[in-house]
Design a protein around this motif. Sequence first.
Motif, short mmCIF file in Angstrom:
data_model
loop_
_atom_site.label_atom_id
_atom_site.label_comp_id
_atom_site.label_asym_id
_atom_site.label_seq_id
_atom_site.Cartn_x
_atom_site.Cartn_y
_atom_site.Cartn_z
N ASN A 235 11.38 -25.06 4.75
CA ASN A 235 11.96 -24.36 3.62
C ASN A 235 12.82 -25.27 2.73
N GLY A 236 12.88 -26.56 3.08
CA GLY A 236 13.61 -27.51 2.24
C GLY A 236 15.11 -27.46 2.38
N CYS A 237 15.61 -26.87 3.46
CA CYS A 237 17.06 -26.72 3.64
C CYS A 237 17.72 -28.02 4.10
N HIS A 238 16.94 -29.06 4.33
CA HIS A 238 17.50 -30.32 4.82
C HIS A 238 17.82 -31.30 3.70
N LEU B 114 12.66 -28.87 18.19
CA LEU B 114 11.67 -28.25 17.30
C LEU B 114 12.18 -26.96 16.67
N SER B 115 13.31 -26.46 17.09
CA SER B 115 13.85 -25.22 16.53
C SER B 115 14.26 -25.37 15.06
N ILE B 116 14.37 -26.61 14.57
CA ILE B 116 14.81 -26.83 13.18
C ILE B 116 13.62 -26.90 12.22
N MET B 117 12.42 -26.66 12.72
CA MET B 117 11.22 -26.81 11.88
C MET B 117 11.25 -25.89 10.67
#
Length: 405
Positions: A265-268, A257-260
């Motif tokens: 923010n659309g960084c994926h 969940l740390s990547i939420m």
Amino acid sequence: MELLLAMFLLVLTVFVAMAFYYEHPKAEIPHGFSQRRKLYFFHYVLNFGFGLAKVLEKLGITSEVYFLRAAMDGIPPLKDKHLFIRDLRFEKVKVRIYQPKIPTTGERRGIVYLHGGVGQFGSIRAYERTCRYFARKSNSVVVSVGYRLAPEHPYPTQFEDCLTATIHFMRTAQDYGVDPSRIIICGDSSGGTLTAAVAQALVNRRDLPKLRAQILIYPFLQCMDFNLPSYQQNHGVPILLKERTLALGLKYFNKDLSIMDGIFNGCHIPEDLQLKYQKWVNPDYIPQEFKTRGYKPRKRFNSFSKELYTLVKSMLDPFFSPLLAEDSVIAKLPEAFILTCELDVLRDDGLLYKKRLEDHGIKVTWCHLEEGFHGTVFLALCGELVAFRSGNKGLEKIVNFLRLM
């Protein structure tokens, strides 16, 4: 002994109360909502359940997912004198079939129902009332699909089971008194995701009859943009809070969940895919009337993280994000019924999918519940304590659509 038990329950209750007050944000329900107090009450009961599940897991009593599954299953309804109900297997997939006892001339329509629960919760038992209702009210044969759940069975097992069961039913429909040309696939929430994905997977199958229609009830359809107007306006509206939406999705894929924040923010999304997807997932395509409760445009491109994209790129697959399917697939889809709720973070997913279908000449019957929130249709059949007027209206509209098929 009784005193010790009472003390233990008291400590446990305080522990849980602290957990859900600190870990869950306060509900934000618009003042014009006519059943505001009731929704607040349900929100706090639900958060208490989430908190209790966490505590029980920490104590080693049961896992969080098992507790929540049991809570969602609830108490099974009494026998139904109007239906023949059978448990079968389509290939290796568990199903339950509901057939009306009332005699009919000719063959009935068939409904394949794919339940919600983010691939981790929900079951044939949890949706027993829903499937009985549709079978009785629309005089249809309903197949409830008991697809296997994560984390025991990782993605895309859920999609594969739903596709397998649907194909089996399409091939054997007449064995159950169903007209193969009148098969409808239906699902709510993540079941709506599965419904859209299965419908897309079948568009080029020449060895099967064509689906008559697809029914998408407040579906999750894309993992690209979590800042659409509906996400901004309804981030704190029960039961599907904005953070809960992504957290459950990440747990489904067994991701940390740390990547939420990076996803929010659309960084994926790499820039080339952002340019491609913005043809389909774009706040500019949301009618202005759905922005009046507030909307702040975000910058189009954010700092791209290749590491983050590698971690979550499977979530952009059309099996999980059907809104990102190619135009060549969308153009071949069957007629659709799409139900959206004004007070739902997923509202705009449904609006954007409606637009894509209509742009390709696909007929869409749209039902928008002004006081609807995520889960309201499911709750409508779970008892007066948790039923809301919007859910009853949604059920009525779905049945009216079914009767025309």
